[in-house]
Design an enzyme around this catalytic site. Structure first.
Site, PDB file in Angstrom:
ATOM      1  N   LYS A 165       0.840  -1.205   0.000  1.00 23.14           N
ATOM      2  CA  LYS A 165       0.000   0.000   0.000  1.00 23.14           C
ATOM      3  C   LYS A 165       0.869   1.246   0.000  1.00 23.14           C
ATOM      4  O   LYS A 165       2.001   1.204   0.496  1.00 23.14           O
ATOM      5  CB  LYS A 165      -0.859   0.021   1.281  1.00 23.14           C
ATOM      6  CG  LYS A 165      -2.009  -0.957   1.282  1.00 23.14           C
ATOM      7  CD  LYS A 165      -2.867  -0.773   2.522  1.00 23.14           C
ATOM      8  CE  LYS A 165      -4.042  -1.734   2.515  1.00 23.14           C
ATOM      9  NZ  LYS A 165      -5.002  -1.484   1.413  1.00 23.14           N
ATOM     10  N   ARG A 225     -10.589 -11.330   1.348  1.00 22.11           N
ATOM     11  CA  ARG A 225     -11.442 -12.353   0.758  1.00 22.11           C
ATOM     12  C   ARG A 225     -10.830 -13.744   0.909  1.00 22.11           C
ATOM     13  O   ARG A 225     -11.556 -14.744   0.926  1.00 22.11           O
ATOM     14  CB  ARG A 225     -11.723 -12.006  -0.713  1.00 22.11           C
ATOM     15  CG  ARG A 225     -10.489 -11.959  -1.578  1.00 22.11           C
ATOM     16  CD  ARG A 225     -10.708 -11.184  -2.871  1.00 22.11           C
ATOM     17  NE  ARG A 225     -10.859  -9.751  -2.638  1.00 22.11           N
ATOM     18  CZ  ARG A 225     -11.038  -8.842  -3.602  1.00 22.11           C
ATOM     19  NH1 ARG A 225     -11.084  -9.221  -4.859  1.00 22.11           N
ATOM     20  NH2 ARG A 225     -11.167  -7.567  -3.294  1.00 22.11           N
TER      21      ARG A 225
HETATM   22  N1  BES Z   1      -8.330  -3.495   3.982  1.00 22.62           N
HETATM   23  C1  BES Z   1      -8.421  -3.076   2.636  1.00 22.62           C
HETATM   24  C2  BES Z   1      -9.699  -2.310   2.338  1.00 22.62           C
HETATM   25  C3  BES Z   1      -9.876  -0.982   3.029  1.00 22.62           C
HETATM   26  C4  BES Z   1      -9.578   0.175   2.360  1.00 22.62           C
HETATM   27  C5  BES Z   1     -10.382  -0.918   4.301  1.00 22.62           C
HETATM   28  C6  BES Z   1      -9.768   1.394   2.975  1.00 22.62           C
HETATM   29  C7  BES Z   1     -10.569   0.301   4.925  1.00 22.62           C
HETATM   30  C8  BES Z   1     -10.273   1.454   4.258  1.00 22.62           C
HETATM   31  C9  BES Z   1      -8.369  -4.282   1.703  1.00 22.62           C
HETATM   32  O1  BES Z   1      -7.648  -5.359   2.132  1.00 22.62           O
HETATM   33  C10 BES Z   1      -7.760  -3.830   0.455  1.00 22.62           C
HETATM   34  O2  BES Z   1      -6.627  -3.490   0.458  1.00 22.62           O
HETATM   35  N2  BES Z   1      -8.541  -3.825  -0.610  1.00 22.62           N
HETATM   36  C11 BES Z   1      -8.083  -3.423  -1.879  1.00 22.62           C
HETATM   37  C12 BES Z   1      -8.600  -4.410  -2.866  1.00 22.62           C
HETATM   38  C13 BES Z   1      -8.031  -4.259  -4.228  1.00 22.62           C
HETATM   39  C14 BES Z   1      -6.565  -4.602  -4.238  1.00 22.62           C
HETATM   40  C15 BES Z   1      -8.798  -5.157  -5.160  1.00 22.62           C
HETATM   41  C16 BES Z   1      -8.626  -2.046  -2.162  1.00 22.62           C
HETATM   42  O3  BES Z   1      -9.762  -1.767  -1.782  1.00 22.62           O
HETATM   43  O4  BES Z   1      -7.903  -1.232  -2.724  1.00 22.62           O
HETATM   44 MN    MN Z   2      -5.614  -5.257   1.634  1.00 24.13          MN
END
Ligand code: BES
Ligand code: MN
Ligand code: ZN
Length: 497
Positions: free
Chosen positions: A273, A347
């Site tokens: 991230k 997931r």
């Molecule tokens: N934990 C995150 C989602 C999230 C984002 C929670 C902002 C709270 C606030 C999740 O694991 C994630 O990183 N999701 C990705 C998915 C993508 C790579 C398909 C996302 O939402 O960017």
């Molecule tokens: Mn994630």
């Protein structure tokens, strides 16, 4: 610890250090709301000029503290805005605002509108949640909260009002413990420690707590073929855990399974991230914290429904043993998944836990997860998305309306089912690079692991963590969202034969 009591008494004669009274925005100017009439009477004709000199309008969010100089028995009056024609949500919000404005009173009397069980619960829950603070890591220690809060109500002796008051306390306690877990920094809450903390709660509750626990460690998870949890947790030196809670009351006719995403820190893994808001990913276990604490609340309230709860705990880190984009992992039960983005880890851990849940053949499954940023883009950070079977989704929406939490139904379009099958080498694709509708793609993926059982997926990515300031009963940081909705869902589910 603050002790709460429910009483039918005059707020004007209360000797508490502070008395909380509501103000509504009436058509002919601000007016004291029901519950506070005795105070209005005690001030008599002086009240109007006082409110006007203080600039009190009764707007929601307004709190004004007034020294009473003997006008009523208590030395301080706290006037909180309720807006126009307040409902239970306005009362909960105002009680929360009042709690934050009272900073140094040993005892408080809350005289907000509370002539129905619903309002009694709102005043109790709102005050308790508004006074929440997380100070574990502050040298200043815990902020000063009153030793005693008395909720005043004309129906205080009625059975249903007493039950609502107890409910308010139970929910507020469960929400506060959820917030604590979410707010705890990720170096102090890793999967084994999180599992231990849950086990500790079960132990403290004892046999009368009616909840039993099973914790699977990494060796047992390997034996069970839980490749999702193990893959996501592979680069962390704090290995994954699957915590199962069971509540089996006598006479329960239906069985509800709850599944929660418990990523104690989500760095994104190798698909790392950006730095800017990575620290907030300590909240990526909010779903697990919510299902666990909802289970304790359901048991505390003695709801006649069997509950089995799965908290899928892992830490998503980077390292030489990290899961790679391109890896194929095998979920519990044998489904293979091609991993394409290690940041779509939720997931994968949920897939293992969902399959475990289906093996118990529950009557319905709810999963709760901070799953996708896409859901936050779609609905903003104050509304959670709910997807799944039409009936279960409708029941979640009705529970959330009772609970006063904002959920909105989202579809799982047919096209998403096609997209999760585009992988050339495994059963399912975990991800594809079309960003649009990412929250719906994730739901389609999860549905594959629900064995056709009645199911709904609650994506709480936005509302689970409040990066801004507190408002009403909602604190900043972890909010404890979904706990109350899950409890209301379980209550209705138990009744619905
Ligand atoms: N934990 C995150 C989602 C999230 C984002 C929670 C902002 C709270 C606030 C999740 O694991 C994630 O990183 N999701 C990705 C998915 C993508 C790579 C398909 C996302 O939402 O960017
Ligand atoms: Mn994630
Ligand atoms: Zn995540």
């Amino acid at each position: 610890m603050t002790s709460y009591s429910l009483r039918n008494a005059s707020p004007a004669k209360s000797r508490a250090d502070a008395v909380v009274v509501g103000v509504v925005t009436g058509s002919s100017g601000p007016a004291i709301a029901p519950g506070g009439q005795d105070v209005a009477k005690a001030y008599g004709r002086k009240l109007g000029p006082l409110l006007s000199a203080l600039g009190v309008t009764g707007k929601s969010g307004e709190t004004v503290k007034v020294p009473t100089s003997g006008a009523i028995s208590s030395p301080m009056l706290v006037l909180v805005g309720l807006g126009n024609d307040p409902d239970h949500l306005a009362v909960r919000r105002a009680a929360g605002n009042a709690a934050r404005s009272v900073t140094n009173a040993a005892s408080v009397a809350v005289a907000l509108p509370a002539d129905t069980p619903e309002l009694v619960r709102a005043a109790t829950e709102g005050y308790a949640l508004g006074s929440y603070s997380f100070t574990t890591y502050k040298a200043s220690g815990p902020s000063k909260s009153p030793g005693e809060v008395v909720v005043l109500s004309p129906v205080a002796r009625k059975k249903d009002a007493i039950a609502a008051f107890e409910e308010g306390k139970v929910i507020a306690g469960a929400v506060a413990r959820t917030r604590d877990f979410v707010n705890t920094p990720p170096n102090d809450l890793r999967p084994p420690g999180f599992a231990d903390a849950i086990a500790e709660i079960v132990k403290e509750r004892g046999r009368g707590g009616k909840v039993t626990i099973q914790v699977l460690d990494e060796t047992q998870l390997a034996e069970l073929g839980c490749g999702g949890l193990l893959g996501v947790g592979s680069a962390s030196d704090a290995p994954p855990r699957l915590v199962t809670l069971t509540y089996t009351p006598k006479g329960a006719k239906r069985h509800l399974a709850l599944v929660g995403k418990g990523i104690t820190f989500d760095s994104g893994g190798l698909s790392i991230k950006p730095a800017a808001s990575m620290h907030e990913m300590k909240s990526d276990m909010a779903g697990a914290a919510a299902v666990v604490n909802a289970t304790f609340a359901i048991a505390d309230l003695g709801l006649p429904v069997q509950v089995t709860t799965y908290a899928a705990l892992a830490e998503n880190m980077l390292g030489g043993s990290a899961m790679r984009p391109g890896d194929v992992i095998t979920i519990h039960g044998g489904t293979t998944v091609e991993v394409l983005n290690t940041d779509a880890e939720g997931r994968l851990v949920l897939a293992d836990a969902l399959v475990m849940a289906t093996e118990q053949k529950p009557d319905a499954i709810l999963d709760v997860a901070t799953l996708t940023g896409a859901m936050v883009v779609a609905l903003g950070d104050k509304i959670s998305g709910v997807m799944g079977g039409d009936d279960v989704v409708a029941d979640v929406l009705s529970a959330s309306a009772t609970a006063g939490e904002d959920f909105w139904p989202m579809p799982i379009p047919e096209q998403m089912s096609e997209r999760i099958h585009t992988t050339k080498i495994a059963d399912l694709s975990q991800h594809d690079w079309i960003r649009w509708g990412g929250g719906l793609f994730a739901a389609a993926f999860l549905r594959e692991f629900t064995a056709g059982l009645p199911w709904a997926h609650l994506d709480i990515a936005g509302p689970s963590f409040n990066s801004g300031g507190p408002a009403g009963h909602v604190s900043s940081g972890g909010t404890g969202v979904a706990v109350s909705t899950l409890v209301e869902f379980a209550r209705a589910f138990a009744d619905d034969k």
